[in-house]
Design an enzyme around this catalytic site. Structure first.
Site, PDB file in Angstrom:
ATOM      1  N   HIS A 110       0.820  -1.209   0.000  1.00  0.00           N
ATOM      2  CA  HIS A 110       0.000   0.000   0.000  1.00  0.00           C
ATOM      3  C   HIS A 110       0.860   1.268   0.000  1.00  0.00           C
ATOM      4  O   HIS A 110       0.444   2.304  -0.543  1.00  0.00           O
ATOM      5  CB  HIS A 110      -0.905   0.027   1.228  1.00  0.00           C
ATOM      6  CG  HIS A 110      -2.139  -0.817   1.107  1.00  0.00           C
ATOM      7  ND1 HIS A 110      -3.299  -0.356   0.543  1.00  0.00           N
ATOM      8  CD2 HIS A 110      -2.384  -2.100   1.484  1.00  0.00           C
ATOM      9  CE1 HIS A 110      -4.226  -1.300   0.569  1.00  0.00           C
ATOM     10  NE2 HIS A 110      -3.690  -2.385   1.138  1.00  0.00           N
ATOM     11  N   ASP A 163      -7.823  -1.340  -1.196  1.00  0.00           N
ATOM     12  CA  ASP A 163      -8.715  -2.287  -0.519  1.00  0.00           C
ATOM     13  C   ASP A 163     -10.142  -1.794  -0.728  1.00  0.00           C
ATOM     14  O   ASP A 163     -10.456  -0.641  -0.382  1.00  0.00           O
ATOM     15  CB  ASP A 163      -8.411  -2.350   0.977  1.00  0.00           C
ATOM     16  CG  ASP A 163      -7.043  -2.941   1.282  1.00  0.00           C
ATOM     17  OD1 ASP A 163      -6.509  -3.663   0.422  1.00  0.00           O
ATOM     18  OD2 ASP A 163      -6.513  -2.667   2.374  1.00  0.00           O
ATOM     19  N   GLU A 195      -6.522 -12.090   0.555  1.00  0.00           N
ATOM     20  CA  GLU A 195      -7.519 -11.067   0.890  1.00  0.00           C
ATOM     21  C   GLU A 195      -8.396 -10.766  -0.321  1.00  0.00           C
ATOM     22  O   GLU A 195      -7.892 -10.275  -1.341  1.00  0.00           O
ATOM     23  CB  GLU A 195      -6.828  -9.778   1.361  1.00  0.00           C
ATOM     24  CG  GLU A 195      -6.006  -9.959   2.630  1.00  0.00           C
ATOM     25  CD  GLU A 195      -5.186  -8.734   3.004  1.00  0.00           C
ATOM     26  OE1 GLU A 195      -4.618  -8.729   4.113  1.00  0.00           O
ATOM     27  OE2 GLU A 195      -5.116  -7.785   2.192  1.00  0.00           O
ATOM     28  N   HIS A 225      -8.216  -6.940  -1.696  1.00  0.00           N
ATOM     29  CA  HIS A 225      -6.910  -6.311  -1.914  1.00  0.00           C
ATOM     30  C   HIS A 225      -6.458  -6.485  -3.364  1.00  0.00           C
ATOM     31  O   HIS A 225      -6.327  -7.607  -3.858  1.00  0.00           O
ATOM     32  CB  HIS A 225      -5.896  -6.970  -0.953  1.00  0.00           C
ATOM     33  CG  HIS A 225      -4.503  -6.469  -1.066  1.00  0.00           C
ATOM     34  ND1 HIS A 225      -3.884  -5.773  -0.051  1.00  0.00           N
ATOM     35  CD2 HIS A 225      -3.575  -6.583  -2.054  1.00  0.00           C
ATOM     36  CE1 HIS A 225      -2.643  -5.492  -0.407  1.00  0.00           C
ATOM     37  NE2 HIS A 225      -2.436  -5.978  -1.626  1.00  0.00           N
TER      38      HIS A 225
END
Length: 534
Positions: free
Chosen positions: A443, A450, A508, A511
């Site tokens: 990130h 996200d 995830e 993500h």
């Protein structure tokens, strides 16, 4: 905070007169009137209007040792108001390491980590500083200086002539074709050593064709146990809007003024942290890292980046673990402007996240991405809007200081306030080993987001069979122990993101990272705020 004053002015003056010799410049003993501080029996100080004393204008006044700062003692021990009685020019920092200090013409400025400059209030406290009352003893014109090394060479010529065992304060007023500065974010206790702070929590700013003033101090070689020797330079712009610790510069035309100062006085803090330090430990390497790094030092790393396909942001530096850091936000945009149909629910600005507190670096509930990632996400948004969905953003760009906040939280096994909501099946001690927490995050490279889907028909968030930031197999995109509808919803989001150049993460469902991210090896440090991209 009480302080001890170590008075060695007379000693240094005598030594300087002996070392300087007959050919050195002899100065008048200039003094200024100041109110007297009376030390009471309990160690507090009061001010007596009835008594005044002459403050020697030829004295460098120092707050604490730089070595105390490098160990991590950022507790302020003297107020800004008190410091101004000791000098009208100087450098230093503030309580909690909250920015870089520039004292000029009797005003104390803070160059903050967000790039702004402000006048500090009189009750602001200071853990480390050097100040004096500036009286011009020498002047010179400067032009065509193409690096900070070239400037230091020019200054050292003056030192060799006037005496290398004296103190010198300088100011350089003029126009700078380039000015590269840094600052750092305020720290929270327990404090980390300064070298560790500067690995992750400093920011960098590069300016062109800027007018302003360089404030600098030269400490002679024998000061190595009390301060950084050689030159230490800070900058503030003429409009008092920009500034910081200087890493590099180029001077078009400027005037150099030098104040030769032969006295030295130091006030030691009396906090418990300072009292417990072993100051006999050699800290020369740490001091070299935090005080002597320049823009010239990073040129090799920049060249490597230029040879690769990655875009090169301004003002990069390399941390001890080999990670390239930058505070340059010029290639980032607000998602609210780039993807206006997106809904923002920035979890790390709130307290509803796995930590349970607002996360460091999230100054506003906004989302930032690189221009390239934002443009691709706009295509995803347009595509899904035609199908009745909007994107809901939980997080996008995440500054390195936020990641550091996660790491510090993970190291505290006693803080499990949010366990039942985010990691009920896991012991907190395994979060590092299982990869949920790491020293660096994709990130921070600025092209990861996200997100989930919002159904415009039902006016509700789409059911993905699991919540954002849940630590466990339930969050894996291919997890099948959920309903067919929940799985299908995950695939709608996944397929739309992949179709427009994003790659998913196996652990995830929310993500995604832009495949052709512009900064695959650079981690950014500026805060999440609209001001960062203005």
């Amino acid at each position: 905070m009480r302080k001890r004053v170590v008075r060695i002015t007379a000693f240094f003056t005598a030594v300087m007169l002996g070392l300087a010799g007959c050919g050195s410049k002899k100065k008048n003993n200039k003094q200024t009137e100041q109110k007297t501080e009376i030390t009471t029996g309990n160690g507090d100080t009061t001010e007596s209007d009835a008594e005044v004393k002459a403050v020697d204008r030829e004295t460098v006044f120092q707050v604490s040792l730089l070595q105390g700062l490098t160990f991590g003692d950022y507790h302020g021990s003297i107020s800004a108001d008190e410091l101004k009685k000791r000098g009208d020019i100087g450098i230093g920092t503030f309580d909690g390491l909250n920015g870089e200090m520039i004292t000029l013409d009797g005003t104390i400025y803070r160059a903050a980590a967000d790039g702004s400059v402000e006048v500090v209030p009189d009750d602001e406290t200071i853990p480390f500083s050097n100040v004096t009352f500036f009286d011009t003893d020498e002047t010179a014109e400067l032009s065509g200086i193409d690096s900070i090394t070239a400037l230091q060479d020019k200054l050292n010529e003056k030192v060799d002539t006037l005496g290398k065992n004296r103190f010198y304060f300088i100011r350089i007023d003029g126009t700078f074709s380039e000015m590269n500065v840094r600052s750092e974010y305020a720290q929270k206790e327990p404090y980390k050593p300064l070298a560790e702070v500067l690995e992750t929590d400093q920011t960098f700013f590069d300016y062109e064709n800027i007018e302003g003033t360089v404030v600098g101090l030269y400490c002679p070689p024998y000061m190595s146990d009390l301060n950084a020797t050689g030159w230490h330079l800070h900058f503030v712009s003429a409009d008092r809007q920009k500034g910081g610790h200087i890493l590099g510069l180029k001077i078009d035309k400027a005037e150099l003024s030098i104040d030769i100062t032969d006295g030295f006085e130091m006030a030691l803090p009396e906090d418990d942290m300072f009292a417990d330090f072993d100051l006999t430990i050699d800290q020369s390497e740490d001091i070299e890292k935090v005080e002597k790094s320049t823009a010239d030092d990073t040129s090799e790393d920049t060249t490597i980046a230029e040879d690769a396909t990655e875009k090169v942001p301004e003002g990069t530096t390399v941390s001890e673990d080999g990670v390239t850091l930058s505070g340059d936000s010029s290639d980032f945009v607000l998602l609210s402007e780039a993807v206006p149909d997106a809904i923002l629910e920035i979890r790390y600005y709130s307290t509803y996240n796995f930590v349970g507190d607002r996360i460091d670096g999230y100054e506003e509930p906004v989302a930032l991405l690189t221009k390239e990632a934002a443009a691709a996400l706009k295509e995803v948004s347009d595509d899904l809007k035609e199908k009745g969905y909007r994107l809901k953003i939980f997080d996008a760009y995440r500054p390195q200081m936020a990641v550091t906040n996660f790491v510090e939280w993970a190291e505290d096994n006693d803080d499990t306030r949010m366990k039942e909501y985010f990691y009920p099946e896991l012991d907190k001690s395994v979060l590092f080993d299982q990869g949920y927490i790491a020293l660096h995050s994709g990130h921070s490279r600025g092209s990861t987001v996200d997100l989930t889907l919002f159904d415009m028909r039902t006016e509700k968030e789409v059911d993905m069979g699991g919540t954002f930031d849940y630590f466990g197999e339930l969050s894996h995109p291919d997890y099948t122990d959920i309903t067919e509808e929940q799985y299908a919803n995950r695939m709608i989001l996944r397929e739309a993101m992949i179709a427009h150049g994003f790659r998913p993460l196996d652990e995830e469902w929310w993500h995604f990272t832009l495949d052709e991210e512009p900064y695959p090896d650079t981690y950014f440090t500026f805060p999440v705020s609209s001001e960062s991209v203005e």
